[in-house]
Motif scaffolding. Structure first.
Motif, PDB file in Angstrom:
ATOM      1  N   LEU A 243       0.874  -1.170   0.000  1.00 18.16           N
ATOM      2  CA  LEU A 243       0.000   0.000   0.000  1.00 18.16           C
ATOM      3  C   LEU A 243       0.912   1.220   0.000  1.00 18.16           C
ATOM      4  N   ILE A 244       0.883   1.931  -1.119  1.00 15.02           N
ATOM      5  CA  ILE A 244       1.801   3.055  -1.319  1.00 15.02           C
ATOM      6  C   ILE A 244       1.080   4.353  -0.968  1.00 15.02           C
ATOM      7  N   VAL A 245       1.696   5.174  -0.138  1.00 20.32           N
ATOM      8  CA  VAL A 245       1.096   6.461   0.243  1.00 20.32           C
ATOM      9  C   VAL A 245       2.068   7.579  -0.122  1.00 20.32           C
ATOM     10  N   MET A 246       1.595   8.490  -0.979  1.00 15.48           N
ATOM     11  CA  MET A 246       2.426   9.615  -1.428  1.00 15.48           C
ATOM     12  C   MET A 246       1.764  10.898  -0.955  1.00 15.48           C
ATOM     13  N   ASP A 247       2.454  11.652  -0.130  1.00 17.07           N
ATOM     14  CA  ASP A 247       1.826  12.791   0.536  1.00 17.07           C
ATOM     15  C   ASP A 247       2.467  14.098   0.081  1.00 17.07           C
ATOM     16  N   TYR A 248       1.648  14.970  -0.491  1.00 14.55           N
ATOM     17  CA  TYR A 248       2.105  16.324  -0.818  1.00 14.55           C
ATOM     18  C   TYR A 248       1.401  17.304   0.108  1.00 14.55           C
ATOM     19  N   THR A 249       2.149  17.887   1.022  1.00 13.03           N
ATOM     20  CA  THR A 249       1.580  18.856   1.964  1.00 13.03           C
ATOM     21  C   THR A 249       2.252  20.204   1.769  1.00 13.03           C
ATOM     22  N   PRO A 250       1.547  21.186   1.162  1.00 14.82           N
ATOM     23  CA  PRO A 250       2.119  22.537   1.017  1.00 14.82           C
ATOM     24  C   PRO A 250       2.085  23.269   2.350  1.00 14.82           C
ATOM     25  N   ALA A 251       2.630  24.481   2.366  1.00 14.18           N
ATOM     26  CA  ALA A 251       2.816  25.225   3.620  1.00 14.18           C
ATOM     27  C   ALA A 251       1.548  25.332   4.464  1.00 14.18           C
ATOM     28  N   SER A 252       0.468  25.917   3.908  1.00 15.55           N
ATOM     29  CA  SER A 252      -0.756  25.990   4.729  1.00 15.55           C
ATOM     30  C   SER A 252      -1.962  25.578   3.896  1.00 15.55           C
ATOM     31  N   PRO A 253      -2.214  24.279   3.835  1.00 12.27           N
ATOM     32  CA  PRO A 253      -3.261  23.756   2.958  1.00 12.27           C
ATOM     33  C   PRO A 253      -4.665  24.171   3.404  1.00 12.27           C
ATOM     34  N   ARG A 254      -5.510  24.507   2.412  1.00 16.11           N
ATOM     35  CA  ARG A 254      -6.908  24.845   2.688  1.00 16.11           C
ATOM     36  C   ARG A 254      -7.781  23.607   2.750  1.00 16.11           C
TER      37      ARG A 254
END
Ligand code: BES
Ligand code: MN
Ligand code: ZN
Length: 500
Positions: A243-254
């Protein structure tokens, strides 16, 4: 392949071929094409008449210039009727001209300027670049003598005022097309090479390049989380699931969007073994997961205010000695029990746990993408994917994004009766019911694992892989994966990020 923007008249730009578009009916030439025709002593007009060229979208005629102008050849490509020219028209025409150039094994192609400005020029340049890259695409890794030789593509500009918008369109087209090519390449890889383990390694590489946090759970981690539906599918195979999890979290996500992909690196059907005709292309059954990797490869450059969690459930469905059996009952991660009535309805078992996992993260909405049912091909043919979901805004926004991306999504209903049909006498749910409405029943099953979050499901079985000529198009070559969904999802995310 490299792209350049060039301000130069058509007649003086040296290249192997210059592509010019003509609308229907192409009875008389005007503008820059008329000037080109005069430089060729009306040779262009003459060949077009002789060839019966009408300007029908995607038709091409090649005219040699014998040194009278700088381009060695002109590729005239039909644009269809002028009214209703869309991004998709431009994408298709660019792809048709590019294919013609690739067939002639040319190295250097140029395109005449688009008569547009600002936002529209940007959008159409993006579409043109997508058409070029995807039209030139061939999966040639395993061929001793590759055909594709196109190395340089120049987009001519009418003047300097076009520069800015064209630059941005070029960058976006390149980004979206390369992400699509990644999904195509992954899907085209045979199942003996692209195993779940290998897909997880590729995801880690993609994540490193794109600046994402990537993790992968193996059998131990999956078991600890109670993902017994996914594990039931994996049991028949010698390959470990991931189970592959790829996380993109920018500075302050809405907001946070989860995108979940079905990643069956091969679907033999399991003990309910497929017929050989149906099994032949089942390396394509990870096209949803491939789309997730494609999207995640480009997401950081596309959105700045949305967190995107890409989840790819990679498993192989085989009839090995420990394989799940019809009648088995398993408990999924969310506690629901499932009677396995057909081992070939494995995608929903794998997605059940992947969706439950997504719903357990702090996400605002969930989109899944899966080659889920042959029934979607029966319902829609080979020219649209099915879309179903619990949130009308999400479904409609995705449908519109698909329109812009040149990927058709057609809605199917999620009636309560379909949910009724998926109930079991001995467990909470069963994984298959009668054959009628299988895309709807598959979706009704998946809905049980979305934790009540706004959710949409794309059944891309009709369009993920072009097995028949009937499903082919200028940028959908027969015998190849399409990367369907990557551009739709990126377009959707871009709009969510920057509503226009
Ligand atoms: N992977 C297949 C669906 C599929 C078919 C994808 C053709 C691409 C092209 C899926 O796992 C499957 O086997 N679905 C079954 C479901 C049925 C057993 C309820 C189907 O569609 O027949
Ligand atoms: Mn199956
Ligand atoms: Zn499958």
């Amino acid at each position: 392949m490299e792209f350049h923007l060039v301000v130069k008249p058509l007649t003086s730009h040296a290249c192997d071929a210059l592509a010019v578009g003509l609308h229907e009916p192409a009875s008389k030439l005007d503008g820059p094409v008329a000037a080109l025709d005069r430089a060729l002593d009306r040779g262009l007009q003459q060949v077009l008449s002789e060839e019966g060229f009408t300007g029908r979208l995607g038709r091409t005629v090649v005219v040699h210039t014998h040194g009278r102008v700088a381009p060695r050849r002109i590729i005239v490509v039909g644009l269809g009727p002028e009214r209703g020219r869309s991004a998709e028209t431009v994408r298709t025409a660019a792809a048709a001209a590019t294919r013609r150039a690739v067939e002639m094994r040319l190295r250097h192609l140029a395109f005449a300027p688009l008569p547009e400005r600002e936002a529209r020029l940007r959008l159409l340049t993006q579409a043109r670049v997508e058409g070029v890259v995807l039209g030139a695409y061939r999966f040639e890794r395993y061929r001793s003598e590759p055909v594709q030789a196109l190395a340089r593509v120049d987009l001519l500009l009418a003047d300097r005022s076009q520069q800015k918008a064209a630059e941005r369109g070029l960058a976006e087209g390149r980004l979206f097309a390369d992400a699509t090519v990644l999904a195509r390449d992954l899907t085209n890889e045979p199942a003996n090479v692209l195993t779940p383990t290998r897909l997880a390694e590729r995801a880690a590489e993609v994540g490193k390049e794109a600046g994402l946090r990537v993790t992968a759970l193996g059998p131990g981690g999956l078991s600890r989380l109670g993902m017994n539906a996914l594990l039931a599918v994996a049991r028949g195979s010698a390959e470990e699931p991931r189970l592959i999890v790829m996380d993109y979290t920018p500075a302050s996500p809405r907001r946070t969007v989860a995108i979940v992909g079905k990643g069956l690196t091969f679907d033999s059907g399991g003990l309910d073994l497929k017929r050989s005709e149906d099994m032949a292309t089942m390396k394509e059954d990870m096209a949803g997961a491939a789309a997730v990797l494609g999207v995640m490869s480009a997401v950081a450059k596309t959105v700045k205010t949305i967190r995107v969690v890409g989840i790819a459930a990679a498993v192989e469905n085989m009839p090995g000695p420990a394989a799940m059996k019809p009648g088995d009952i398993v408990k999924a991660m969310n506690g629901k029990t499932i009677e396995i009535t057909n081992t070939d309805a494995e995608g929903r078992l794998v997605l059940a746990d992947a969706l439950a996992y997504a719903a357990g993260q702090r996400v605002n909405e969930i989109i899944d993408i899966a080659t889920l049912t042959g029934g979607a091909r029966i319902a829609l043919g080979l020219h649209a994917a099915a879309i179903l979901g619990t949130d009308p805004r999400l479904v409609e926004a995705l449908r519109q994004a698909g329109e812009e991306a040149g990927e058709r999504l057609w809605p199917l209903p999620l009636y309560e009766e379909f949910s009724e049909a998926m109930k079991s006498k001995v467990a909470d749910l069963r994984n298959s019911a009668s054959r009628w409405g299988s895309p709807e029943k598959g979706a009704a099953f998946l809905k049980e694992f979305t934790g009540g979050k706004p959710w949409a499901h794309l059944d891309i079985a009709p369009v993920a892989f072009v097995d028949l000529e009937e499903g082919a198009g200028p940028y959908r070559p027969q015998g190849s994966a399409t990367g369907f969904g990557v551009r739709t999802l990126l377009t959707y995310l871009r709009r969510l990020d920057r509503p226009s």
